[in-house]
Scaffold this motif. Structure first.
Motif, short mmCIF file in Angstrom:
data_model
loop_
_atom_site.label_atom_id
_atom_site.label_comp_id
_atom_site.label_asym_id
_atom_site.label_seq_id
_atom_site.Cartn_x
_atom_site.Cartn_y
_atom_site.Cartn_z
N GLN A 18 0.85 -1.19 0.00
CA GLN A 18 0.00 0.00 0.00
C GLN A 18 0.89 1.24 0.00
N LYS A 19 0.29 2.40 -0.32
CA LYS A 19 1.08 3.62 -0.42
C LYS A 19 1.22 4.34 0.92
N ASP A 20 1.10 3.63 2.01
CA ASP A 20 1.25 4.19 3.35
C ASP A 20 2.70 4.03 3.79
N GLN A 21 3.47 5.13 3.76
CA GLN A 21 4.88 5.04 4.09
C GLN A 21 5.13 4.73 5.57
N LEU A 22 4.26 5.20 6.44
CA LEU A 22 4.42 4.89 7.85
C LEU A 22 4.27 3.38 8.07
N LEU A 23 3.30 2.79 7.43
CA LEU A 23 3.09 1.36 7.56
C LEU A 23 4.29 0.58 7.03
N ARG A 24 4.82 1.00 5.89
CA ARG A 24 6.01 0.35 5.34
C ARG A 24 7.20 0.48 6.28
N ALA B 33 15.49 4.66 1.61
CA ALA B 33 15.89 4.80 3.02
C ALA B 33 15.53 6.16 3.62
N PRO B 34 15.71 7.27 2.89
CA PRO B 34 15.32 8.55 3.49
C PRO B 34 13.82 8.63 3.79
N ASN B 35 13.02 7.93 3.00
CA ASN B 35 11.58 7.92 3.25
C ASN B 35 11.23 7.15 4.52
N ALA C 61 9.38 9.07 7.54
CA ALA C 61 8.08 8.59 8.04
C ALA C 61 8.11 8.39 9.55
N LEU C 62 9.20 7.81 10.05
CA LEU C 62 9.31 7.59 11.49
C LEU C 62 9.51 8.90 12.25
N ARG C 63 10.19 9.84 11.63
CA ARG C 63 10.44 11.13 12.28
C ARG C 63 9.18 11.98 12.33
N GLU C 64 8.39 11.97 11.25
CA GLU C 64 7.20 12.82 11.18
C GLU C 64 6.03 12.28 11.98
N TYR D 265 -1.11 0.17 15.23
CA TYR D 265 -1.31 0.69 13.87
C TYR D 265 -1.11 -0.42 12.83
N VAL D 266 -0.07 -1.24 13.01
CA VAL D 266 0.19 -2.33 12.07
C VAL D 266 -0.91 -3.38 12.17
N ALA D 267 -1.35 -3.70 13.40
CA ALA D 267 -2.40 -4.70 13.58
C ALA D 267 -3.70 -4.24 12.93
N GLU D 268 -4.04 -2.96 13.07
CA GLU D 268 -5.25 -2.44 12.44
C GLU D 268 -5.14 -2.49 10.92
N ALA D 269 -3.97 -2.21 10.39
CA ALA D 269 -3.76 -2.27 8.95
C ALA D 269 -3.89 -3.73 8.44
N LEU D 270 -3.39 -4.67 9.23
CA LEU D 270 -3.51 -6.08 8.84
C LEU D 270 -4.97 -6.53 8.89
N ASN D 271 -5.71 -6.10 9.90
CA ASN D 271 -7.12 -6.46 9.99
C ASN D 271 -7.91 -5.81 8.88
#
Length: 168
Positions: free
Chosen positions: A87-93, A125-127, A131-134, A155-161
């Protein structure tokens, strides 16, 4: 031992070969007295042989990419994690590798990038770092590198569900 003398431009004489002669004689003297000129070299050679023999085993065990891949294989949610990572969710990645590591080993942004490249997902890698910083509160910086927080796990568990509901 033959020495050669030459006159320098300043008018002084240089004697070539005297340094090696003195080092040789000092080495012989140390060896005769048992001070340890030759013993140190033998110990150093043995230490390098042992260290070189152990390095490959340690490198395999401490390779975070291999550990991360192994954690994905062992996980029962492998397909869901890969699908969520596409998915295009960088935080999730950025959080999924931390989720798999679960604080057991260090996952850097470079390791995350190589992990996603193995899965066929382009993620620089910069992304990962951005993502973790923002998104404060999902991961925390520790001495062992970034670690996922309970909010990040949620957050990851909700994305998986969510991905399971869409597939069903």
């Amino acid at each position: 031992m033959a020495f050669k003398a030459s006159r320098s431009k300043s008018g002084l004489f240089e004697i070539h070969g005297i340094e090696s002669y003195l080092e040789k004689k000092l080495g012989e003297l140390r060896k005769a007295l048992g001070i340890g000129g030759a013993k140190k070299k033998a110990v150093a050679k043995k230490a390098t042989r042992k260290a070189s023999a152990k390095k490959p085993a340690v490198a395999v065990a401490s390779d975070p990419l291999a550990q991360l891949t192994r954690a994905l294989e062992v996980s029962g949610k492998k397909a869901a994690l890969i699908k969520a990572g596409k998915q295009k969710d960088q935080l999730l990645r950025a959080l999924i590798p931390l989720y798999l590591a679960n604080g057991k080993f260090e996952v850097t942004s470079g390791v995350s990038t190589r992990f996603w490249a193995k899965q066929g997902v382009s993620f620089a890698a910069p992304n990962v770092a951005k993502a973790l910083r923002e998104h404060v509160g999902y991961a925390r910086r520790t001495a062992k590198g970034p670690q996922i927080t309970p909010n990040g796990t949620k957050y990851v568990a909700e994305a998986l569900n969510g991905s399971k509901k869409k597939a069903a």
